[in-house]
Design an enzyme around this catalytic site. Structure first.
Site, PDB file in Angstrom:
ATOM      1  N   GLU A   1      34.647  46.168  30.997  1.00  0.00           N
ATOM      2  CA  GLU A   1      34.592  46.641  29.664  1.00  0.00           C
ATOM      3  C   GLU A   1      35.334  45.634  28.643  1.00  0.00           C
ATOM      4  O   GLU A   1      35.106  45.545  27.341  1.00  0.00           O
ATOM      5  CB  GLU A   1      35.363  48.124  29.473  1.00  0.00           C
TER       6      GLU A   1
ATOM      7  N   LYS B   1      40.087  59.295  38.181  1.00  0.00           N
ATOM      8  CA  LYS B   1      39.381  58.136  37.460  1.00  0.00           C
ATOM      9  C   LYS B   1      39.684  56.901  38.085  1.00  0.00           C
ATOM     10  O   LYS B   1      40.759  56.603  38.529  1.00  0.00           O
ATOM     11  CB  LYS B   1      39.648  58.234  35.945  1.00  0.00           C
TER      12      LYS B   1
END
Ligand code: ARG
Length: 458
Positions: A290, A283
């Site tokens: 965000e 990841k």
């Protein structure tokens, strides 16, 4: 517990009441504004013969020494005082004696806090503007670099027509340009001085409000003293402008998050602006984008909170207004940090030109252009729209793009189609022929970028 009042009280304030009422933990941010306001007030009192030369210079020296000591960290703003105004006045009196007790002549904490908050907000409006200008210059740079970086434009999140990345970013340039415009409107309206409004009804001393207004960089004093102590419109306007600005940043963040996803792969956010997962080794998450999207809610919250606080307040000052600070400070910090981080993230993001171009090529983004081509051959637009619709269905069945059809296959849909169709519906033509003012075509975008550069220079 140190308070400026007490004369008419027969009991000590309860400890819990003191803590509930006190604002020093957050209004100590206004320290420099408080000192500046007091200095201007002192100079004016002396000029008007309300304070003697000796008292005025003792006060001014005392205030300078307090400012210096706080700046250098040798004097700590103590939370045993009710608010920043009490702290400054008490320390001043400890340092210069009776002269310090004369500082508050012809002034109330109501006009004092109104001044401090206005000065602080004015400074933040300027800082926000500078951060936005920096973001705009990053955007302008990218627009220039990506004039010919093809990508699909979307409506309903479905591929619509091809554009360039430079054009796409130009849309955000316009949003942030308007945000700056809002800040400058706010500045023009807010730059009037409440000092001298007193508690609510001015004062009997012959204050020179023009003098203090000029001294503190305001255009003029506020017209009505009661409004002077009660007005928080400027702060609401600033929080509104920040909310709109955050909405823009949030939309942009959403795009970056989508574009950074495995499905799009349009961009790669720099390692320095990404974070990993504690469990999934593969990841690389777009946390900054965000967070910017997420923090938008906080800024909206500050606006709604202050609007709600103000809506039921009778004139003039009410203690409710002390609630204008904590959330507003948080919103200012949040918005500033978001602009700066977003700008840095954008500057270091890699745009994958090949992936963007490939995505613009499929998905029938040239369907409108095929219809326009048929119109050029004399077919009414509505009929052309129908013909192209049938071409699209057929391509869909064959799982190919319009450009993949042979001339024979195309002619089956309309005999007017000639070999020149391929050039007419190529990605380059689709983009570069869109030269209406404000369009993505090379010539139109050139004009737009030149305008953006000129704006940033001015
Ligand atoms: N801490 C107060 C505020 O932020 C200062 C003004 C106090 N004035 C008063 N009348 N109690 O609003």
């Amino acid at each position: 517990m140190a308070q400026l009042w007490g004369g008419r009280f027969t009991k000590e304030t309860d400890q819990k009441v003191f803590a509930f009422n006190a604002s020093i933990l957050f209004d100590q941010r206004l320290f420099y504004e408080d000192v500046a306001g007091s200095m201007a007030h002192t100079k004016m009192l002396e000029k008007q013969g309300i304070l003697s030369k000796e008292d005025a210079s003792a006060i001014l020296d005392g205030l300078s020494s307090i400012r210096k000591d706080v700046e250098e960290g040798t004097l700590e703003i103590s939370s045993s005082y009710e608010d920043i105004h009490s702290f400054v006045e008490a320390v001043l009196t400890q340092r210069v004696g009776d002269a310090g007790k004369k500082l508050h002549t012809g002034r109330s904490r109501n006009d004092q806090v109104a001044l401090d908050m206005r000065l602080y907000t004015r400074k933040k409006v300027k800082e926000t503007d500078a951060a936005l200008k920096q973001l705009l210059s990053v955007l302008c740079h990218l627009m220039d670099e990506h004039r010919q970086t093809y990508m699909p434009g979307f409506t309903h999140l479905q591929k619509a027509q091809p554009v360039t990345l430079g054009f796409y970013l130009g849309a955000y340039f316009e949003m942030f340009r308007r945000d700056r415009g809002r800040l400058s409107d706010i500045f023009e309206r807010m730059n009037y001085c409440p000092l001298g409004s007193g508690a609510l009804a001015g004062t009997t001393y012959p204050l020179d409000r023009d003098f203090t207004a000029k001294e503190l960089g305001f255009y003029a004093p506020m017209e009505n003293a009661m409004d002077g102590v009660s007005d928080r419109d400027y702060l609401l306007e600033y929080l509104s402008a920040l909310s709109i600005l955050m909405m823009h940043l949030s939309r942009f963040s959403e795009e970056v998050i989508l574009w950074n996803s495995n499905e799009y792969r349009f961009v790669e956010i720099d390692d320095a602006y990404s974070t990993g997962s504690s469990i999934m080794p593969q990841k690389k998450n777009p946390d900054i984008a965000e967070l910017v999207r997420g923090k938008t809610g906080r800024v909206y919250g500050a606006l709604i909170s202050l609007l709600t606080t103000m809506k039921g307040l009778p004139l003039a000052y009410n203690k409710d207004m002390q609630e204008d600070k904590e959330l507003a400070f948080d919103a200012m910090d949040t918005a500033l940090a978001c602009i700066e981080l977003f700008s840095d993230m954008l500057e270091t993001t890699t745009f994958r030109k090949d992936v963007m171009k490939a995505s613009a090529t499929g998905g029938f983004t040239n369907a409108t252009d095929l219809a326009d081509y048929l119109v050029g051959k004399g077919i009414p637009f509505r009929d052309a729209h129908g013909i192209v619709g049938r071409v699209v269905v057929s391509c869909d069945e064959k799982d190919c793009a319009i450009d993949d059809l042979t001339l024979e296959e195309l002619k089956a849909f309309s005999p007017v189609i000639e070999a020149d169709v391929y050039d007419a519906i190529s990605l380059e033509t689709c983009v570069n022929k869109r030269n209406t003012y404000g369009g993505p075509g090379a010539a139109a975008l050139e004009t737009e970028i030149a305008g953006a550069k000129k704006y940033l220079e001015s």
